[in-house]
Design an enzyme around this catalytic site. Structure first.
Site, PDB file in Angstrom:
ATOM      1  NE  ARG A 119      -3.985  -2.067   2.214  1.00 34.23           N
ATOM      2  CZ  ARG A 119      -3.873  -3.180   2.923  1.00 34.23           C
ATOM      3  NH1 ARG A 119      -2.827  -3.347   3.727  1.00 34.23           N
ATOM      4  NH2 ARG A 119      -4.779  -4.120   2.841  1.00 34.23           N
ATOM      5  CE  LYS A 141      -2.433  13.024 -13.469  1.00 30.28           C
ATOM      6  NZ  LYS A 141      -2.922  13.410 -14.819  1.00 30.28           N
ATOM      7  CD  GLU A 183       3.872  16.731 -21.829  1.00 25.51           C
ATOM      8  OE1 GLU A 183       3.372  17.712 -21.241  1.00 25.51           O
ATOM      9  OE2 GLU A 183       3.214  15.695 -22.091  1.00 25.51           O
ATOM     10  CE  LYS A 226       3.238  16.991 -13.814  1.00 27.20           C
ATOM     11  NZ  LYS A 226       3.531  15.817 -14.645  1.00 27.20           N
ATOM     12  CD  GLU A 236      -6.053  14.831 -13.878  1.00 25.30           C
ATOM     13  OE1 GLU A 236      -6.348  15.095 -15.043  1.00 25.30           O
ATOM     14  OE2 GLU A 236      -5.363  13.847 -13.559  1.00 25.30           O
ATOM     15  NE  ARG A 240      -1.470  16.048 -11.425  1.00 26.97           N
ATOM     16  CZ  ARG A 240      -0.624  15.406 -10.648  1.00 26.97           C
ATOM     17  NH1 ARG A 240      -0.715  15.523  -9.342  1.00 26.97           N
ATOM     18  NH2 ARG A 240       0.320  14.649 -11.154  1.00 26.97           N
ATOM     19  CG  ASN A 244      -4.350  15.749 -18.449  1.00 25.68           C
ATOM     20  OD1 ASN A 244      -3.263  15.186 -18.470  1.00 25.68           O
ATOM     21  ND2 ASN A 244      -5.240  15.548 -17.497  1.00 25.68           N
ATOM     22  CG  HIS A 247      -1.729  15.244 -22.442  1.00 22.61           C
ATOM     23  ND1 HIS A 247      -1.198  16.481 -22.718  1.00 22.61           N
ATOM     24  CD2 HIS A 247      -0.724  14.539 -21.849  1.00 22.61           C
ATOM     25  CE1 HIS A 247       0.056  16.533 -22.296  1.00 22.61           C
ATOM     26  NE2 HIS A 247       0.364  15.362 -21.780  1.00 22.61           N
ATOM     27  CG  HIS A 251      -3.297  10.037 -23.555  1.00 22.96           C
ATOM     28  ND1 HIS A 251      -3.805  10.344 -22.309  1.00 22.96           N
ATOM     29  CD2 HIS A 251      -1.969  10.282 -23.478  1.00 22.96           C
ATOM     30  CE1 HIS A 251      -2.824  10.762 -21.525  1.00 22.96           C
ATOM     31  NE2 HIS A 251      -1.702  10.732 -22.212  1.00 22.96           N
ATOM     32  CG  HIS A 263       3.564  11.511 -24.221  1.00 21.16           C
ATOM     33  ND1 HIS A 263       2.211  11.258 -24.143  1.00 21.16           N
ATOM     34  CD2 HIS A 263       3.798  12.588 -23.408  1.00 21.16           C
ATOM     35  CE1 HIS A 263       1.642  12.137 -23.329  1.00 21.16           C
ATOM     36  NE2 HIS A 263       2.570  12.950 -22.869  1.00 21.16           N
TER      37      HIS A 263
END
Length: 359
Positions: A119, A141, A183, A226, A236, A240, A244, A247, A251, A263
């Site tokens: 965990r 992330k 980015e 960031k 998010e 946040r 994206n 994106h 994606h 990417h």
């Protein structure tokens, strides 16, 4: 030499170190507590991983080394299960720690391993690509891919530290360097226009030079953007999502191309699409749309994509993390550094925007 220390506020605050010659910084970031360290790295980094393993061993740690596939091939359930098995056989405890060395895929995987074992155990990221430094390694992330899409299985798990040694960028192929710059300029479009000005000042030449002071400033500024965003929205729930930008389509392109596209190249096309969508919706001036194409072209990034893939891409976007029910949601701009959201756009607007990407 450490050139910048950027603080990130999270469930456990941490620093992103940016500089050159930071070989000893990783061992210092790991600290003395962990008995065992899992060092996750990609095949091209064997030499650097060996040096890091020696430094960690000399500091008194038992080091387990795991070589994972290059690129997105590392982010699979099979690779993840193998790493879990290694940790189990080594009796890895909550006091032990994972180090992710490599590009964004390696740090994504290492972060997810750390988030899910017992965990949650500690993780230190050592990104060696521009994309990893300004995006994947910062913000907590962590994720793997499935056959249905990219990063659909993941967690939020902040690192203890991120070490960005700009000297490692010297070995990056030009296309990989450009992919990372996508980015960087994304941060310029959504928050820091000075990034765009630095690129435009010399047609992108200094940004493409791994040893330039301009690149160092671009990296620092992108990380600061960031860090500011994720510090205010760790999971998010609000701002946040603006990270994206571009994106949603990106994606979908990556999935369509079976992850053969870089990417950053997909994000570049995705940003042009988002800009054209905002213009079609009456939210972004044509001059700002043109600026997208100009800046990205300066950096050697694509701004077009094949038209016959639209039905496939539209289906893939329906599984995007920002989608709510059957309603597509896009991050768009109302001006440079003025991000917002566009929910449930008319299908005609989507097709109109996509048509502008024709090669």
């Amino acid at each position: 030499m450490i050139e910048a220390r950027i603080a990130v506020r999270a469930e456990r605050d941490y620093e992103v170190l940016v500089g050159r010659g930071l070989e000893d910084a990783t061992a210092a970031a790991v600290g003395a507590e962990p008995r065992r360290v899992l060092l996750v790295h990609q095949p091209p980094l064997v030499e650097r991983a060996t040096l890091l393993e020696r430094a960690l061993s000399a500091a008194g740690h038992e080091v387990l080394t795991a070589v994972v596939p290059d690129g997105e091939a590392a982010k699979t359930s099979a690779v993840l299960a193998d790493l879990w098995a290694r940790l189990g056989r080594a009796a890895f405890t909550r006091q032990d720690l994972v180090v992710g060395l490599g590009g964004g895929a390696a740090t994504d995987l290492a972060g997810f391993v750390a988030a899910t074992w017992l965990r949650g155990v500690g993780v230190v990221h050592v990104p060696t690509t521009l994309l990893g430094m300004v995006d994947a390694a910062v913000g907590g992330k962590a994720a793997i891919n499935t056959g249905e899409g990219k990063n659909l299985v993941g967690a939020f798990h902040s690192p203890r530290a991120v070490i960005c040694d700009l000297d490692t960028l010297a070995t990056l192929p030009p296309d990989d360097h450009a992919a990372g710059l996508a980015e960087v300029v994304k941060c310029g479009f959504i928050a820091d226009p000075r990034i765009l000005e630095l690129v435009e000042a010399d047609g992108g030449a200094a940004a493409r030079d791994h040893g330039s002071s301009v690149l160092a400033e671009l990296v620092r500024r992108a990380i600061e953007v960031k860090a500011d965003v994720v510090s205010s929205d760790l999971r998010e729930a609000g701002r946040r999502e603006f990270l994206n930008y571009g994106h949603t389509l990106a994606h979908a392109i990556e999935l369509s191309e079976d992850f053969r596209w870089r990417h950053g190249h997909a994000v570049a096309v995705g940003m042009v699409f988002a800009a054209e969508l905002a213009r079609a919706a009456g939210r972004l001036p044509a001059a700002d749309v043109a600026r997208h194409r100009e800046v990205l072209t300066m950096l050697g990034l694509p701004t077009t994509y094949r038209q016959d893939r639209w039905p496939q891409l539209l289906r893939a976007m329906g599984r995007d993390k920002k989608t709510r029910g059957s309603t597509l949601r896009f991050v768009v701009l109302d001006g440079i550094a003025r991000p917002g959201r566009l929910e449930g756009p008319d299908p005609a607007l989507l097709e109109q925007a996509y048509a502008t990407l024709e090669p």
